[in-house]
Scaffold this active site. Structure first.
Site, PDB file in Angstrom:
ATOM      1  CG  ASP A  67      -0.306  -0.490   2.483  1.00 51.15           C
ATOM      2  OD1 ASP A  67       0.929  -0.492   2.550  1.00 51.15           O
ATOM      3  OD2 ASP A  67      -1.034  -0.870   3.420  1.00 51.15           O
ATOM      4  CG  ASN A 136      -8.855  -1.670  11.980  1.00 53.30           C
ATOM      5  OD1 ASN A 136      -7.929  -2.340  11.537  1.00 53.30           O
ATOM      6  ND2 ASN A 136      -9.261  -0.545  11.410  1.00 53.30           N
ATOM      7  CG  HIS A 138      -5.801  -2.327   8.839  1.00 52.48           C
ATOM      8  ND1 HIS A 138      -5.887  -1.009   9.217  1.00 52.48           N
ATOM      9  CD2 HIS A 138      -4.486  -2.637   8.959  1.00 52.48           C
ATOM     10  CE1 HIS A 138      -4.694  -0.559   9.536  1.00 52.48           C
ATOM     11  NE2 HIS A 138      -3.824  -1.532   9.397  1.00 52.48           N
ATOM     12  CD  GLU A 143      -8.655   0.847   7.804  1.00 57.03           C
ATOM     13  OE1 GLU A 143      -8.584  -0.111   8.595  1.00 57.03           O
ATOM     14  OE2 GLU A 143      -7.999   1.890   7.963  1.00 57.03           O
TER      15      GLU A 143
END
Ligand code: F6R
Length: 263
Positions: A67, A136, A138, A143
């Site tokens: 990313d 979380n 990810h 996400e």
């Protein structure tokens, strides 16, 4: 899914480095999938040292990063281009022309994401993908609620990810809220996945990844669908796993088997 629990991040990083070294030794032209963030730093350090000791070479390897922040130039201090150069690429013998990171500065993010996917295919796909994990759940910047079959695309960062990464940005720097990220489908196409997580801040995400239902609410739970996923964690990240003892037992048996097979 193979779950390896080691006492601390140091030992877990060494174990992860062994996996990459085996891969690059078996196939010097390996296509590596790479991650940024604090988690893989010790792994990269160990690989750099290993190359200096003459144990491995990245000269024929290539890489694709997961990313990049949308809007950040490669020279930006917080860009993942810069992170990779400073923490890994500058210290190893990889040909920079064979390293790939999504382009944060692009006039057309859609075509540039499509081109990224095409480039991965052209190289024959990713042999081994390194992954960190967000609190979380990810992976990459996928996400919670990301499509489990998603491909490289623009993703909006969640408030918790923006909070977690705020530490890297100075008070007068604008922190991006959008990213370009490989999709979960892209990640699952890799031949081998190696996910690393250290510290109790990752314990809930690891519990959901390994023992939770397969769900877009925890994007990393998609690893349950992969035929060769290795989760390497320290004791703190493993602390909420219900079947910890079983994973430790299985790994002891694995080690015996690998020894018998000479692997
Ligand atoms: C970074 C990436 C992210 C990180 C994750 C964990 O390329 O893909 O998914 O792996 O946010 O970050 P750290 O390692 O800083 O806790």
């Amino acid at each position: 899914m193979r779950v390896v629990i080691l006492p601390n991040a140091e030992q877990a990083s060494l174990f992860a480095a062994e996996q990459v070294k085996k891969q690059i030794t078996r196939k010097p032209t390996s296509v590596l999938g790479l991650a940024t963030g604090s988690t893989p730093l010790k792994l990269y350090k160990e690989l750099i040292e290993s190359q200096k000791r003459g144990e491995i070479s990245f000269a024929d390897a290539s890489s694709f990063n997961l990313d990049e922040y949308l809007g950040l130039a490669p020279e930006h201090p917080q860009s993942y281009h810069r992170f990779m150069r400073e923490n890994f690429f500058e210290h190893i013998d990889i040909d920079l022309n064979n390293t790939h990171i999504p382009q944060g500065l692009t006039d057309n993010p859609i075509t540039s994401c499509e081109a990224y996917e095409a480039k991965i295919l052209e190289k024959g796909g990713i042999d081994l993908q390194i992954l960190g994990i967000g609190r979380n759940g990810h992976i990459g910047f996928n996400e919670p609620s990301s499509g489990l079959a998603s491909r490289t695309r623009v993703k909006t960062l969640s408030p918790s990810t923006i909070d977690d990464n705020a530490r890297f940005f100075g008070p007068d720097e604008t922190q991006p809220t959008l990213s370009l990220t490989m999709g979960i489908g892209t990640i699952l196409d890799s031949k081998k996945l190696v996910l690393l997580a250290y510290g109790d801040g990752k314990a809930d995400a690891i519990k959901d990844t390994v023992e939770g239902p397969l769900s877009a609410s925890c994007p990393a739970s998609a690893l349950q669908m992969h035929k060769d996923a290795l989760v390497i964690i320290d004791e703190s990240a493993a602390s909420k796993l219900e079947h910890q003892e079983f994973y430790l037992h299985v790994e002891r048996e694995n080690q015996k088997l690998l020894k018998t097979l000479g692997l």
